[in-house]
Write a protein that holds these residues in place. Structure first.
Motif, PDB file in Angstrom:
ATOM      1  N   ASP A   1      -6.037   0.397   0.717  1.00 44.04           N
ATOM      2  CA  ASP A   1      -6.515   0.127   2.074  1.00 44.04           C
ATOM      3  C   ASP A   1      -7.484   1.258   2.455  1.00 44.04           C
ATOM      4  O   ASP A   1      -8.425   1.521   1.743  1.00 44.04           O
ATOM      5  CB  ASP A   1      -5.336  -0.007   3.041  1.00 44.04           C
ATOM      6  CG  ASP A   1      -5.726  -0.608   4.389  1.00 44.04           C
ATOM      7  OD1 ASP A   1      -6.849  -1.130   4.505  1.00 44.04           O
ATOM      8  OD2 ASP A   1      -4.908  -0.562   5.324  1.00 44.04           O
TER       9      ASP A   1
ATOM     10  N   GLU B   1      -2.706  -1.901  -3.293  1.00 45.79           N
ATOM     11  CA  GLU B   1      -3.958  -1.505  -2.649  1.00 45.79           C
ATOM     12  C   GLU B   1      -3.871  -0.100  -2.054  1.00 45.79           C
ATOM     13  O   GLU B   1      -2.778   0.414  -1.782  1.00 45.79           O
ATOM     14  CB  GLU B   1      -4.283  -2.480  -1.528  1.00 45.79           C
ATOM     15  CG  GLU B   1      -3.213  -2.481  -0.424  1.00 45.79           C
ATOM     16  CD  GLU B   1      -3.572  -3.375   0.752  1.00 45.79           C
ATOM     17  OE1 GLU B   1      -3.827  -2.829   1.839  1.00 45.79           O
ATOM     18  OE2 GLU B   1      -3.571  -4.615   0.584  1.00 45.79           O
TER      19      GLU B   1
ATOM     20  N   GLY C   1       0.807  -1.215   0.000  1.00 47.79           N
ATOM     21  CA  GLY C   1       0.000   0.000   0.000  1.00 47.79           C
ATOM     22  C   GLY C   1       0.839   1.263   0.000  1.00 47.79           C
ATOM     23  O   GLY C   1       1.953   1.290  -0.535  1.00 47.79           O
TER      24      GLY C   1
END
Length: 209
Positions: free
Chosen positions: A170, A168, A144
């Motif tokens: 998150d 990602e 992330g």
């Protein structure tokens, strides 16, 4: 183009896999469902009933996030029992697991043996030695926001096989394209080719987008 956001908490986003919270309305987009370690105290039976029901939905493509957290003041054994039940359910449903793990990686690796489905450690930002141990035990790693600025993490990310990587947001608010650009540069490929490879990883998990 729309880059795949492997794990996120942004209810308005249509890209990637949304992390559904307890008792939240089921979205029309792809989502994951699980009982987070911090949610393992209180009403656990009710939460498991909810979790099992929503995880049967066709749009639920993964179990999680769930796992172990050594930073929260909850009995580790209760956390582990809840995690093991979710592993068993994931095995039954044949759906991959999105894993939350903080300071309990030896326990996570020990419990990996119970799983018959792929496990993806989300938000990975730990030491290279931990990352290598996870890769050795057949985990995928999802990176992330930390990978944008953590030089040591970038050094490790450059070595991780592309077929073991996801990216990602998150719960962070930033442009995912930037993370794809940084990772692509570390891998000496284009962001578009990286996205293609990551979507192939998703296909390996038997998730169609």
């Amino acid at each position: 183009m729309t880059f795949l956001d492997f794990h996120h908490h942004h209810s308005g986003s249509i890209s990637g896999i949304y992390n559904l919270s307890f008792d939240e309305e089921i979205p029309s987009t792809l989502f994951s469902a699980g009982i987070h370690p911090s949610e393992t105290a209180g009403n656990l039976e009710e939460k498991f009933q909810w979790f099992k029901e929503v995880s049967k939905n066709a749009n639920c493509v993964a179990i999680g996030e769930c796992g172990l957290d050594g930073m929260i003041k909850l009995d580790p054994q209760i956390q582990e029992d809840a995690f093991v039940k979710q592993i068993e359910w994931a095995n039954e449903m044949k759906k991959p697991m999105i894993i939350h793990c903080v300071k309990m990686f030896p326990d996570l690796i020990r419990l990996r043996k119970k799983s018959k489905v792929p496990m993806i450690v989300h938000g990975f930002n730990k030491r290279k030695t931990i990352g290598l141990e996870l890769l050795k035990n057949d985990f995928f790693l999802s990176f992330g926001k930390s990978a944008l600025y953590n030089v040591n993490l970038q050094d490790f990310l450059s070595e991780v096989p592309t077929e073991k990587i996801f990216l990602e947001t998150d719960s962070a608010d930033f442009d995912l394209k930037e993370l794809y650009e940084v990772t692509a540069r570390l891998k000496n490929i284009s962001p578009e080719d990286l996205d293609k490879k990551i979507k192939e990883n998703l296909e390996f998990l038997k998730i169609s987008i």
